[in-house]
Design a protein around this motif. Structure first.
Motif, PDB file in Angstrom:
ATOM      1  N   PHE A  79       0.858  -1.183   0.000  1.00 16.04           N
ATOM      2  CA  PHE A  79       0.000   0.000   0.000  1.00 16.04           C
ATOM      3  C   PHE A  79       0.896   1.235   0.000  1.00 16.04           C
ATOM      4  O   PHE A  79       1.667   1.442   0.937  1.00 16.04           O
ATOM      5  N   VAL A  80       0.808   2.021  -1.052  1.00 14.42           N
ATOM      6  CA  VAL A  80       1.661   3.194  -1.214  1.00 14.42           C
ATOM      7  C   VAL A  80       0.802   4.445  -1.087  1.00 14.42           C
ATOM      8  O   VAL A  80      -0.270   4.544  -1.707  1.00 14.42           O
ATOM      9  N   ALA A  81       1.259   5.399  -0.270  1.00 15.47           N
ATOM     10  CA  ALA A  81       0.508   6.641  -0.059  1.00 15.47           C
ATOM     11  C   ALA A  81       0.234   7.321  -1.395  1.00 15.47           C
ATOM     12  O   ALA A  81       1.111   7.438  -2.245  1.00 15.47           O
ATOM     13  N   GLY A  82      -1.025   7.749  -1.566  1.00 14.33           N
ATOM     14  CA  GLY A  82      -1.413   8.450  -2.776  1.00 14.33           C
ATOM     15  C   GLY A  82      -1.912   7.546  -3.884  1.00 14.33           C
ATOM     16  O   GLY A  82      -2.467   8.034  -4.880  1.00 14.33           O
ATOM     17  N   LYS A  83      -1.726   6.226  -3.741  1.00 16.75           N
ATOM     18  CA  LYS A  83      -2.197   5.283  -4.755  1.00 16.75           C
ATOM     19  C   LYS A  83      -3.495   4.634  -4.276  1.00 16.75           C
ATOM     20  O   LYS A  83      -3.546   4.082  -3.173  1.00 16.75           O
ATOM     21  N   PRO A  84      -4.546   4.665  -5.097  1.00 14.78           N
ATOM     22  CA  PRO A  84      -5.837   4.128  -4.648  1.00 14.78           C
ATOM     23  C   PRO A  84      -5.889   2.606  -4.611  1.00 14.78           C
ATOM     24  O   PRO A  84      -6.772   2.030  -3.971  1.00 14.78           O
ATOM     25  N   LEU A  85      -4.955   1.947  -5.305  1.00 12.33           N
ATOM     26  CA  LEU A  85      -4.946   0.487  -5.347  1.00 12.33           C
ATOM     27  C   LEU A  85      -3.639  -0.051  -4.783  1.00 12.33           C
ATOM     28  O   LEU A  85      -2.577   0.550  -4.970  1.00 12.33           O
ATOM     29  N   PRO A  86      -3.682  -1.191  -4.117  1.00 11.82           N
ATOM     30  CA  PRO A  86      -2.425  -1.799  -3.645  1.00 11.82           C
ATOM     31  C   PRO A  86      -1.676  -2.432  -4.801  1.00 11.82           C
ATOM     32  O   PRO A  86      -2.263  -2.804  -5.822  1.00 11.82           O
ATOM     33  N   GLU A  87      -0.370  -2.547  -4.646  1.00  7.95           N
ATOM     34  CA  GLU A  87       0.432  -3.342  -5.569  1.00  7.95           C
ATOM     35  C   GLU A  87       0.330  -4.784  -5.096  1.00  7.95           C
ATOM     36  O   GLU A  87       0.636  -5.097  -3.949  1.00  7.95           O
ATOM     37  N   THR A 216      -8.444 -13.560   4.718  1.00  2.00           N
ATOM     38  CA  THR A 216      -7.576 -12.840   5.652  1.00  2.00           C
ATOM     39  C   THR A 216      -7.081 -11.531   5.037  1.00  2.00           C
ATOM     40  O   THR A 216      -6.974 -10.511   5.726  1.00  2.00           O
ATOM     41  N   SER A 217      -6.809 -11.538   3.738  1.00  2.00           N
ATOM     42  CA  SER A 217      -6.364 -10.313   3.053  1.00  2.00           C
ATOM     43  C   SER A 217      -7.453  -9.243   3.082  1.00  2.00           C
ATOM     44  O   SER A 217      -7.165  -8.055   3.296  1.00  2.00           O
ATOM     45  N   ILE A 218      -8.691  -9.664   2.873  1.00  2.00           N
ATOM     46  CA  ILE A 218      -9.809  -8.707   2.903  1.00  2.00           C
ATOM     47  C   ILE A 218      -9.922  -8.081   4.290  1.00  2.00           C
ATOM     48  O   ILE A 218     -10.042  -6.855   4.426  1.00  2.00           O
ATOM     49  N   ILE A 219      -9.877  -8.916   5.321  1.00  2.00           N
ATOM     50  CA  ILE A 219      -9.986  -8.399   6.688  1.00  2.00           C
ATOM     51  C   ILE A 219      -8.803  -7.501   7.013  1.00  2.00           C
ATOM     52  O   ILE A 219      -8.947  -6.473   7.687  1.00  2.00           O
ATOM     53  N   ALA A 220      -7.608  -7.860   6.536  1.00  2.00           N
ATOM     54  CA  ALA A 220      -6.427  -7.035   6.771  1.00  2.00           C
ATOM     55  C   ALA A 220      -6.593  -5.650   6.158  1.00  2.00           C
ATOM     56  O   ALA A 220      -6.272  -4.632   6.789  1.00  2.00           O
ATOM     57  N   ALA A 240      -9.409  -5.574  -8.125  1.00  2.00           N
ATOM     58  CA  ALA A 240      -8.055  -5.832  -8.621  1.00  2.00           C
ATOM     59  C   ALA A 240      -7.511  -7.128  -8.040  1.00  2.00           C
ATOM     60  O   ALA A 240      -6.843  -7.912  -8.739  1.00  2.00           O
ATOM     61  N   LEU A 241      -7.789  -7.372  -6.761  1.00  2.00           N
ATOM     62  CA  LEU A 241      -7.349  -8.612  -6.130  1.00  2.00           C
ATOM     63  C   LEU A 241      -8.020  -9.815  -6.787  1.00  2.00           C
ATOM     64  O   LEU A 241      -7.365 -10.831  -7.064  1.00  2.00           O
ATOM     65  N   TRP A 262     -18.488 -11.692  -5.734  1.00  2.00           N
ATOM     66  CA  TRP A 262     -18.638 -10.853  -4.531  1.00  2.00           C
ATOM     67  C   TRP A 262     -17.912  -9.530  -4.709  1.00  2.00           C
ATOM     68  O   TRP A 262     -18.445  -8.470  -4.388  1.00  2.00           O
ATOM     69  N   ALA A 263     -16.688  -9.575  -5.227  1.00  2.00           N
ATOM     70  CA  ALA A 263     -15.911  -8.349  -5.438  1.00  2.00           C
ATOM     71  C   ALA A 263     -16.579  -7.450  -6.472  1.00  2.00           C
ATOM     72  O   ALA A 263     -16.635  -6.219  -6.303  1.00  2.00           O
ATOM     73  N   ARG A 264     -17.113  -8.038  -7.537  1.00  2.00           N
ATOM     74  CA  ARG A 264     -17.810  -7.234  -8.552  1.00  2.00           C
ATOM     75  C   ARG A 264     -19.050  -6.581  -7.958  1.00  2.00           C
ATOM     76  O   ARG A 264     -19.366  -5.423  -8.261  1.00  2.00           O
ATOM     77  N   ALA A 265     -19.759  -7.308  -7.122  1.00  2.00           N
ATOM     78  CA  ALA A 265     -20.956  -6.750  -6.489  1.00  2.00           C
ATOM     79  C   ALA A 265     -20.609  -5.588  -5.574  1.00  2.00           C
ATOM     80  O   ALA A 265     -21.303  -4.565  -5.546  1.00  2.00           O
ATOM     81  N   ARG A 266     -19.510  -5.709  -4.803  1.00  2.00           N
ATOM     82  CA  ARG A 266     -19.091  -4.605  -3.930  1.00  2.00           C
ATOM     83  C   ARG A 266     -18.686  -3.391  -4.761  1.00  2.00           C
ATOM     84  O   ARG A 266     -18.948  -2.255  -4.385  1.00  2.00           O
ATOM     85  N   HIS A 267     -18.033  -3.631  -5.903  1.00  2.00           N
ATOM     86  CA  HIS A 267     -17.603  -2.526  -6.766  1.00  2.00           C
ATOM     87  C   HIS A 267     -18.818  -1.833  -7.371  1.00  2.00           C
ATOM     88  O   HIS A 267     -18.895  -0.592  -7.412  1.00  2.00           O
ATOM     89  N   ALA A 268     -19.794  -2.622  -7.847  1.00  2.00           N
ATOM     90  CA  ALA A 268     -21.005  -2.037  -8.428  1.00  2.00           C
ATOM     91  C   ALA A 268     -21.811  -1.295  -7.374  1.00  2.00           C
ATOM     92  O   ALA A 268     -22.353  -0.216  -7.620  1.00  2.00           O
TER      93      ALA A 268
END
Length: 283
Positions: A79-87, A216-220, A240-241, A262-268
């Protein structure tokens, strides 16, 4: 003669000030985590030898010293400051179908050493995973990476989300909190994984260990966001994940049929205005 006595209250105040300053600035720096999960086989032969030697005083259950790592999965998120998505690093799944326990653990240790500033994130790792990893290192003459070598209970090199989310409340199982939060979780019941490992059902074992890393990644991400340590576009990050995992594991039914929808539904859902009503999630 005047004796100067250090003012402990002043020192504590300064420590508190520095802590608050560091906490408020954490979002301005990179945060890297390595999320990992493991599944196990039982060393029944050695446990039997132990029970014979100890007789009536032996522990009847097969506890962690007799657990052998049969599968592992991990993923690196930066997670990089200023970037909306993680690498998002390459997600890894290894099993005893093709790798020995020593080879699985050695590859995982190498992955941690490649990210020396990363925090190791597990669910329940402090209660078994880390103990087993340290035992494997002793048995196989491996050198522990710093995240696992650090034994301090409040080390900033690792976090057990099971303990971090419960704090003083009673700890809960991963699918328990995932279902309560509407997050997809294990494709098979928790108690089925042991028999699957012993049956050599490696496709199902791969699905289970990978699903645990995803959950676990989602909860993190949620916890880091709630603590103000990262600022990301969460719906886009989940999408993206899902895309990364779908490309890495195109045959994974959990990724394809459970996590990606599930991820698509959260995005929509994030693009909608007003109150959103939805049925309970089915893991």
């Amino acid at each position: 003669m005047t004796t100067t006595i250090p003012n402990c209250l002043d020192q504590w105040a300064e420590d508190a000030r520095l802590f608050c300053a560091n906490a408020s600035n954490q979002v301005d720096s990179a945060q890297t985590i390595v999320v990992a999960d493991f599944e196990y086989a039982y060393d029944r032969d050695r446990h039997h030898a132990y029970r014979v030697a100890e007789g009536a005083s032996a522990e009847p259950t097969i506890r962690w010293p007799f657990h052998r790592i049969a599968a592992a999965s991990w993923i690196v998120l930066r997670f990089v400051a200023g970037k909306p998505l993680p690498e998002i690093g390459e997600p890894i799944v290894l099993t005893a179908e093709t790798k020995s326990e020593a080879a699985i653990v050695s590859a995982f240790f190498d992955a941690l050493r490649a990210e020396p500033d990363a925090k190791l994130v597990t669910w329940g790792g402090e209660t078994k995973d880390l103990a087993v990893l340290r035992q494997v290192a002793m048995m196989q003459d491996l050198v522990l990476p710093t995240q696992i070598a650090d034994l301090h209970p409040h080390s900033d090199r690792k976090v057990d989300l099971c303990l971090a989310t419960s704090v003083a409340a009673k700890t809960v199982h991963l699918p328990e909190i995932a279902t309560a939060m509407g997050i997809p979780a294990k494709p098979s019941p928790s108690k089925s994984i042991g028999p699957l490992v012993e049956a050599g059902a490696w496709r199902e074992v791969e699905e289970q260990v990978l699903a645990d890393v995803i959950t676990t990644s989602i909860i993190a991400m949620m916890q880091l966001g709630a603590a103000g340590r990262i600022r990301i576009d969460r719906p886009a990050s989940l999408l993206a994940l899902a895309q990364t995992l779908g490309e890495a594991f195109p045959s994974s039914q959990f990724c394809k049929r459970t996590f990606a929808p599930w991820a698509r539904a959260r995005h929509a859902e994030a693009g909608l205005r007003g109150t959103v009503f939805r049925a309970p999630e089915m893991a």
